[in-house]
Design a protein around this motif. Structure first.
Motif, PDB file in Angstrom:
ATOM      1  N   ASP A 113     -31.173 -25.830  14.864  1.00 58.66           N
ATOM      2  CA  ASP A 113     -30.759 -25.741  13.534  1.00 58.66           C
ATOM      3  C   ASP A 113     -31.204 -25.331  12.383  1.00 58.66           C
ATOM      4  O   ASP A 113     -32.265 -25.889  12.327  1.00 58.66           O
ATOM      5  CB  ASP A 113     -29.867 -26.519  13.374  1.00 58.66           C
ATOM      6  CG  ASP A 113     -28.787 -26.249  12.576  1.00 58.66           C
ATOM      7  OD1 ASP A 113     -28.299 -24.944  11.255  1.00 58.66           O
ATOM      8  OD2 ASP A 113     -28.596 -27.426  11.606  1.00 58.66           O
ATOM      9  N   ASP A 114     -31.700 -24.244  12.449  1.00 60.78           N
ATOM     10  CA  ASP A 114     -32.837 -24.258  11.564  1.00 60.78           C
ATOM     11  C   ASP A 114     -32.088 -24.748  10.079  1.00 60.78           C
ATOM     12  O   ASP A 114     -33.215 -24.575   9.271  1.00 60.78           O
ATOM     13  CB  ASP A 114     -33.328 -22.633  11.702  1.00 60.78           C
ATOM     14  CG  ASP A 114     -34.181 -22.518  12.875  1.00 60.78           C
ATOM     15  OD1 ASP A 114     -35.142 -23.540  13.461  1.00 60.78           O
ATOM     16  OD2 ASP A 114     -33.439 -21.232  13.333  1.00 60.78           O
ATOM     17  N   ASN A 115     -30.555 -24.127  10.077  1.00 63.50           N
ATOM     18  CA  ASN A 115     -30.515 -24.299   8.150  1.00 63.50           C
ATOM     19  C   ASN A 115     -30.462 -25.417   8.522  1.00 63.50           C
ATOM     20  O   ASN A 115     -29.394 -26.171   6.741  1.00 63.50           O
ATOM     21  CB  ASN A 115     -28.668 -23.290   8.626  1.00 63.50           C
ATOM     22  CG  ASN A 115     -30.006 -22.031   8.480  1.00 63.50           C
ATOM     23  OD1 ASN A 115     -30.100 -21.038   8.204  1.00 63.50           O
ATOM     24  ND2 ASN A 115     -28.235 -21.376   9.233  1.00 63.50           N
ATOM     25  N   GLU A 116     -30.492 -26.693   9.098  1.00 68.12           N
ATOM     26  CA  GLU A 116     -30.398 -28.087   8.689  1.00 68.12           C
ATOM     27  C   GLU A 116     -28.862 -27.900   8.276  1.00 68.12           C
ATOM     28  O   GLU A 116     -29.044 -28.786   6.861  1.00 68.12           O
ATOM     29  CB  GLU A 116     -31.565 -28.343   8.436  1.00 68.12           C
ATOM     30  CG  GLU A 116     -32.798 -28.479   8.805  1.00 68.12           C
ATOM     31  CD  GLU A 116     -34.345 -29.029   7.797  1.00 68.12           C
ATOM     32  OE1 GLU A 116     -33.466 -29.341   6.578  1.00 68.12           O
ATOM     33  OE2 GLU A 116     -34.703 -28.892   8.460  1.00 68.12           O
ATOM     34  N   LEU A 117     -27.809 -28.127   8.838  1.00 67.31           N
ATOM     35  CA  LEU A 117     -26.530 -28.503   8.896  1.00 67.31           C
ATOM     36  C   LEU A 117     -26.337 -29.885   8.589  1.00 67.31           C
ATOM     37  O   LEU A 117     -25.053 -30.042   8.583  1.00 67.31           O
ATOM     38  CB  LEU A 117     -25.759 -26.718   9.073  1.00 67.31           C
ATOM     39  CG  LEU A 117     -25.974 -25.456   8.808  1.00 67.31           C
ATOM     40  CD1 LEU A 117     -25.411 -24.735   9.747  1.00 67.31           C
ATOM     41  CD2 LEU A 117     -26.036 -25.925   6.920  1.00 67.31           C
ATOM     42  N   GLY A 118     -26.713 -30.249  10.170  1.00 67.30           N
ATOM     43  CA  GLY A 118     -26.302 -31.939  10.266  1.00 67.30           C
ATOM     44  C   GLY A 118     -24.720 -31.748  10.983  1.00 67.30           C
ATOM     45  O   GLY A 118     -24.722 -30.711  12.076  1.00 67.30           O
ATOM     46  N   THR A 119     -24.308 -32.884  11.263  1.00 68.63           N
ATOM     47  CA  THR A 119     -23.284 -32.797  12.275  1.00 68.63           C
ATOM     48  C   THR A 119     -21.503 -32.928  11.879  1.00 68.63           C
ATOM     49  O   THR A 119     -21.806 -33.633  10.520  1.00 68.63           O
ATOM     50  CB  THR A 119     -23.317 -34.071  13.203  1.00 68.63           C
ATOM     51  OG1 THR A 119     -24.339 -32.890  14.220  1.00 68.63           O
ATOM     52  CG2 THR A 119     -22.442 -33.850  14.506  1.00 68.63           C
ATOM     53  N   GLY A 120     -20.765 -32.412  12.133  1.00 62.11           N
ATOM     54  CA  GLY A 120     -19.684 -32.710  11.603  1.00 62.11           C
ATOM     55  C   GLY A 120     -19.014 -33.709  12.239  1.00 62.11           C
ATOM     56  O   GLY A 120     -18.802 -33.904  13.180  1.00 62.11           O
ATOM     57  N   LEU A 202      -9.888 -29.166   9.470  1.00 63.44           N
ATOM     58  CA  LEU A 202     -10.732 -28.797   9.675  1.00 63.44           C
ATOM     59  C   LEU A 202     -12.005 -27.903   9.166  1.00 63.44           C
ATOM     60  O   LEU A 202     -12.958 -28.218   9.548  1.00 63.44           O
ATOM     61  CB  LEU A 202     -10.687 -29.771  10.919  1.00 63.44           C
ATOM     62  CG  LEU A 202     -10.130 -31.341  10.893  1.00 63.44           C
ATOM     63  CD1 LEU A 202      -9.932 -31.898  12.051  1.00 63.44           C
ATOM     64  CD2 LEU A 202     -10.613 -32.171   9.748  1.00 63.44           C
ATOM     65  N   LEU A 203     -11.232 -26.809  10.348  1.00 64.46           N
ATOM     66  CA  LEU A 203     -12.030 -26.007  10.274  1.00 64.46           C
ATOM     67  C   LEU A 203     -12.389 -25.272   9.027  1.00 64.46           C
ATOM     68  O   LEU A 203     -13.522 -25.407   8.755  1.00 64.46           O
ATOM     69  CB  LEU A 203     -11.136 -25.131  10.173  1.00 64.46           C
ATOM     70  CG  LEU A 203     -11.449 -24.375  12.507  1.00 64.46           C
ATOM     71  CD1 LEU A 203     -10.521 -23.119  12.453  1.00 64.46           C
ATOM     72  CD2 LEU A 203     -13.043 -24.385  13.136  1.00 64.46           C
ATOM     73  N   VAL A 204     -11.926 -25.326   7.436  1.00 66.28           N
ATOM     74  CA  VAL A 204     -12.181 -24.405   6.276  1.00 66.28           C
ATOM     75  C   VAL A 204     -12.898 -26.229   5.501  1.00 66.28           C
ATOM     76  O   VAL A 204     -14.065 -26.062   5.346  1.00 66.28           O
ATOM     77  CB  VAL A 204     -10.613 -24.249   5.854  1.00 66.28           C
ATOM     78  CG1 VAL A 204     -11.056 -24.257   3.790  1.00 66.28           C
ATOM     79  CG2 VAL A 204      -9.625 -23.791   5.290  1.00 66.28           C
ATOM     80  N   THR A 205     -13.298 -26.862   5.377  1.00 69.24           N
ATOM     81  CA  THR A 205     -13.558 -27.917   5.534  1.00 69.24           C
ATOM     82  C   THR A 205     -15.156 -28.533   6.040  1.00 69.24           C
ATOM     83  O   THR A 205     -15.711 -28.946   5.369  1.00 69.24           O
ATOM     84  CB  THR A 205     -13.665 -29.394   4.906  1.00 69.24           C
ATOM     85  OG1 THR A 205     -12.675 -29.715   6.997  1.00 69.24           O
ATOM     86  CG2 THR A 205     -12.100 -29.389   4.392  1.00 69.24           C
ATOM     87  N   GLY A 206     -15.385 -27.399   7.245  1.00 74.43           N
ATOM     88  CA  GLY A 206     -16.654 -27.572   7.451  1.00 74.43           C
ATOM     89  C   GLY A 206     -16.995 -28.199   8.727  1.00 74.43           C
ATOM     90  O   GLY A 206     -17.867 -28.696   9.167  1.00 74.43           O
TER      91      GLY A 206
END
Length: 271
Positions: A113-120, A202-206
């Motif tokens: 994950d190059d964008n470092e988005l973390g985990t939902g 949940l999709l909209v909130t990422g």
């Protein structure tokens, strides 16, 4: 003698030339036909095993090479999705586990994950015996299986937040990268809610991560009878394709900012 100014005649052309009748309105251009699907577009609808069959029936070496290349790319994507599918169920937790299993877990980046988005992370606060809570629990379990890249945890509401009133249950808190992204309070209290409604929020909130490439079954439209017509033959399918809420922002709950304290139970909620 009556004159139809819309007729395309030499007489009307002469009248238009002298300004006796208005010019004809230009004929709107015909819409361009949709572009023909590319080979990649057609191959997207096939599984790796079907692509193997297609490559064996390819009419020439170049087509066989392209199908084999597409199959290798698909297999690589599936392996990456399997690596990212770390969860797939709902994990019960206690209050003492909250920081480690929720806040800290949401800060972990996926592999590559190059964008470092973390985990939902979706934290589900429930109450046994409460009908709307039990319905929501079923939806949470379904979504946990469907979105295995997202971590779903559950905890009894008043075990997580002391004296949490039943009127605020079930509660769903979404974390990502250590922060609360959304808070849903008393889900289903106003009316019976559907799985698709919760999934959309949940999709909209990422909170939910889609696979890199949806499977063929997910791309099909309900009622599509192409599969019945082609008897499951990938070559036939390829020829056929070639021719044819109460959610609200987190203002009542805040995540702890853990500085210099590693205790898993040290988190704070504002009610």
């Amino acid at each position: 003698m009556s004159i139809n100014p819309n007729e395309d005649t030499e007489f009307n052309d002469a009248l238009r030339k002298h300004g006796i009748i208005p010019p004809r309105e230009p004929t709107p251009p015909s819409p361009s036909p949709p572009p023909s699907p590319t080979l990649d577009d057609l191959l997207n609808d096939f599984t790796p095993s079907e692509l193997q069959e297609l490559s064996e029936d390819a009419p020439d070496d170049e087509t066989e090479r392209l199908i084999a290349l597409h199959r290798r790319q698909r297999l690589a994507e599936e392996r990456r999705d399997q690596t990212r599918a770390r969860f797939g169920r709902v994990y019960p937790i206690g209050r003492e586990d909250y920081t480690r299993e929720v806040t800290a877990a949401s800060e972990i980046d996926e592999e590559d994950d190059d964008n470092e988005l973390g985990t939902g992370v979706v934290c589900f606060l429930y109450k046994d015996g409460l009908p709307r809570s039990e319905r929501a629990s079923e939806h949470i379990r379904t979504l946990a299986q469907r979105y295995s890249r997202t971590k779903f945890v559950s905890i009894v509401g008043d075990k997580c937040i002391p004296n949490l009133p039943d009127t605020r249950v079930p509660m769903i808190i979404v974390y990502r990268k250590g922060d609360i992204r959304n808070q849903i309070v008393a889900w289903g209290a106003d009316k019976e809610r559907r799985l698709e409604e919760l999934e959309a929020i949940l999709l909209v909130t990422g909170a939910l991560d889609l696979p890199d490439r949806p499977g063929p079954a997910e791309r099909k439209v309900d009622g599509d009878s192409d599969e019945d017509e082609d008897d499951g033959d990938p070559s036939s399918r390829m020829r056929s394709a070639a021719t044819s809420t109460n959610a609200r922002p987190p203002k009542n709950i805040r995540s702890s900012q853990m500085k210099g304290n590693d205790s898993d139970s040290d988190f704070e909620f504002d009610m």
